[in-house]
Design an enzyme around this catalytic site. Structure first.
Site, mmCIF file in Angstrom:
data_model
loop_
_atom_site.group_PDB
_atom_site.id
_atom_site.type_symbol
_atom_site.label_atom_id
_atom_site.label_comp_id
_atom_site.label_asym_id
_atom_site.label_seq_id
_atom_site.Cartn_x
_atom_site.Cartn_y
_atom_site.Cartn_z
ATOM 1 N N ASP A 249 -20.884 59.999 20.440
ATOM 2 C CA ASP A 249 -19.511 60.172 20.657
ATOM 3 C C ASP A 249 -18.986 59.384 19.696
ATOM 4 O O ASP A 249 -17.549 60.077 19.483
ATOM 5 C CB ASP A 249 -19.487 60.663 22.541
ATOM 6 N N HIS A 277 -20.952 60.080 29.749
ATOM 7 C CA HIS A 277 -21.752 60.885 28.423
ATOM 8 C C HIS A 277 -22.637 61.752 28.644
ATOM 9 O O HIS A 277 -23.629 62.709 28.857
ATOM 10 C CB HIS A 277 -23.199 60.029 27.961
#
Lengths: 437, 437
Positions: A249, A277
């Site tokens: 990410d 996440h």
């Protein structure tokens, strides 16, 4: 808020409270979780640096010496005295690395990166301990054969097994990738339970047999809560050693900021992913820097930052699945490499990296006792400290609270796996993992 | 035999005839093959080191400058002046690398290795030019996105396209992986024709637009004959620059010798694969060395060397497919990396590597005008010379003749693609490619 050390919503300011020394105390978790070691299912031990080392010349390795390493795979059954060889005598001590889900696509990229030396360096011999399942065992053998055929000089041992109590023995790193994917129509609560159980078992195994300072990186989703479960089941391993991977990410966020600013991505620093996440993750453009300047000064388009940027990062995995027909394996493996490298090399001055780590003692006011992605710095010794020179504002804090709420709900949902009583599942909404369709 | 410079079957001896200087003359092939450039299907150009370089500060890249690189993918549309940045100013000139079959599994491993710098070095920026098909175009975009997300500092350009005349423009390396797999019931002659056509087209494109000293490594099977076809269709590029990949076979052979000898695989040197990348390939244990000694002195089991060793190497691909459910991608990518590295770094003193190269002028007495795997040495300049300190005996020569016969038959089978008349297909037997089921 309620936490004295936390952020109070009074405009943008630095959080300067140092990471509380009391964090250590919170690591002692219920000892009844430490179960006795299970009987081994499959033996996977083999070693370079044991007393069984061969001093003889290459061609005279006796059958009996081979037998002592019969559990290793293929050519790795041979024994090598690294200290006796001029090419290898200056090498460091062997590092043992366990990888779960080792027959999967992410591992298929990762294992070859580990073996090539690009992660731990060209003087660091490694042993790969591959954890698979009965279903994947043949594929694991195929992976081991391909590792043999790749002739990596640093790769001195490969062993494969199905029992974490065997595979995790003495490991210095545990890269836990294996997880069941979410099937069609499966409730997120069911996914949390199924994968949570896997990570509870693996936590117990790590607690029983791994190196006392093993570093654990959880990749299998839902990775934050899986990391929490794993940690809670491994009370003898420091809680600080458990990571949930949010590095992909972070990398994606850096790339999008670079694209928007018209710079190469190596100009973007201090990129934090906060929280889970999942699609509640918070890519932080308040603290991010571009060429050393605040991202918000370089990118004037606030609407883009607040809406499009965040959404693009959150949804990137899904877009990739549409393009590619499957979830991103290669770039996930690259981000695992990045995550390890960030722990074994000193963080560049002023910069930081994101990792999902244990919140107890955090200086930001984030709820304690969860695994939450936050900005970290390392001296390169495998350990890290949370960054304290961090800006906070209402926009960022509001979104941090949302991802925190999700993680607290996930935690309640797996209470039966963390030794904290009866699970109660009331997830705020059915958030998706990045990449889930 | 019939060739004055070749081996005559009179026991083991050194072949010392140097590579004939006349080889160059054979490179001039029929000029009518050079067709005019086709109209472009898709534009894929983008560049770091052009006059369009941006000198401005990061945040002021104008839309018009972006437009000049609109053909690049994603973040690679930005322009970078490497010479203006202290971190990158000492870097070498950008190297352009084309990869065909770029959406496939082998490429998926290879591209990330190229981007990481492990192949060309940490001061060598690269441009990746990905050749795909209409069918694979979305997957190519997915690959490009994953390359973006991986934040490799050396990777400065990624472009994707379907037209080899565009993708190959100015490339320094062409790694040709794309090929149709052999379908069920498909005759080998049909496979030769289908894939040969692809390689004829790509040869013409390379001839028209690639760097005049482009190095071409053909991986798509049948790779030797595909390389020959590609070369014959590119008369303006030196024939010596075309390679057929037999490095995976070499790596596998080294591994098996190491396993048998009880040594680590880095002790095995001078491993030659002779001939075709098919089951007629000849892994050479006569010239191979283990710890500097002839392999036959170290491994006394001649029966194993003559039968089991050869068969194991030849059949390894098939065994892997059985284990793994698909053909080896990761170790093939590693072997492509090894093949490139062998050309861009000096060969260690006394050692050599195997590559399928053009036979005209070879010192061994192998038939001229085919692509045949032979022992090579490089000064690290991208070029190579054939090794001349090579032993030959009846056992080895007999098997070399068999794989030579196969390649000569394959060549007749593709005469319509090399500009040498009407094809006549009478393959000696239906040999399989390594890994074919």
């Amino acid at each position: 808020m309620g936490l004295s050390t936390g952020y109070s919503p009074a405009g943008s300011r630095l959080v300067t409270t140092p990471l509380g020394a009391g964090a250590g105390a919170a690591l002692r978790r219920s000892p009844q979780l430490l179960r006795p070691r299970r009987p081994p299912l499959a033996t996977v031990r083999c070693s370079v640096d044991t007393a069984k080392q061969v001093q003889d010349s290459a061609a005279t390795v006796a059958a009996e010496q081979k037998a002592s390493r019969k559990e290793c795979f293929g050519v790795f059954t041979n024994t090598y005295d690294l200290k006796a060889d001029s090419k290898t005598k200056s090498w460091k001590k062997l590092v043992n690395i366990a990888v779960s889900g080792a027959a999967g696509m992410i591992s298929n990229h990762l294992l070859f990166k580990l073996a090539s030396g690009e992660v731990f360096g060209q003087d660091q011999p490694i042993a790969l301990k591959l954890l698979g399942s009965e279903r994947s065992f043949q594929a694991l053998e195929g992976v081991a054969m391909e590792l043999e055929d790749s002739l990596y000089p640093l790769l001195r041992e490969v062993s494969i097994g199905m029992d974490p109590y065997e595979v995790f023995e003495d490991v210095d790193w545990a890269l836990l990738i294996g997880a069941k994917p979410r099937g069609p129509g499966m409730e997120r609560a069911a996914l949390l339970d199924i994968n949570g159980q896997i990570y509870a078992d693996q936590g117990k195994a790590l607690n029983a047999v791994a190196s006392r300072n093993v570093k654990v990186i959880v990749v299998g989703n839902p990775c934050n809560t899986n990391a929490l479960i794993c940690m809670k089941n491994a009370p003898n391993i420091p809680a600080k050693n458990f990571h949930a991977l949010t590095r992909l990410d972070e990398n994606r966020a850096k790339c999008q900021l670079a694209l928007k600013a018209g710079v190469f991505y190596d100009k973007v620093s201090n990129m934090t992913i906060w929280g889970n996440h999942s699609t509640t993750q918070v890519p932080d453009f308040l603290n991010a820097k571009i060429d050393g300047r605040p991202a918000k000064e370089v990118i004037k388009d606030t609407k883009w930052l607040e809406e499009e940027f965040t959404m693009t990062v959150q949804k990137r995995g899904g877009v990739l699945i549409q393009k590619w027909g499957r979830s991103s394996a290669a770039s996930t493996a690259v981000s695992i490499v990045d995550a390890i490298r960030s722990l074994v090399t000193p963080t560049p001055e002023g910069d930081w990296f994101s990792s999902g780590v244990y919140t107890t003692g955090n200086p930001y006011g984030i709820a304690e006792d969860i695994v939450f992605s936050m900005p970290c710095r390392s001296k390169g010794d495998g350990d890290y400290e949370l960054a304290t020179d961090v800006l906070m504002d209402d926009f960022l804090w509001e979104r941090i609270k949302k991802t925190e709420a999700e993680l607290l709900a996930e935690k309640k949902c797996v209470a039966h796996l963390t030794g904290e009583g009866i699970a109660f599942c009331d997830l705020p909404e059915d958030t998706m993992l990045p990449g889930e369709m």
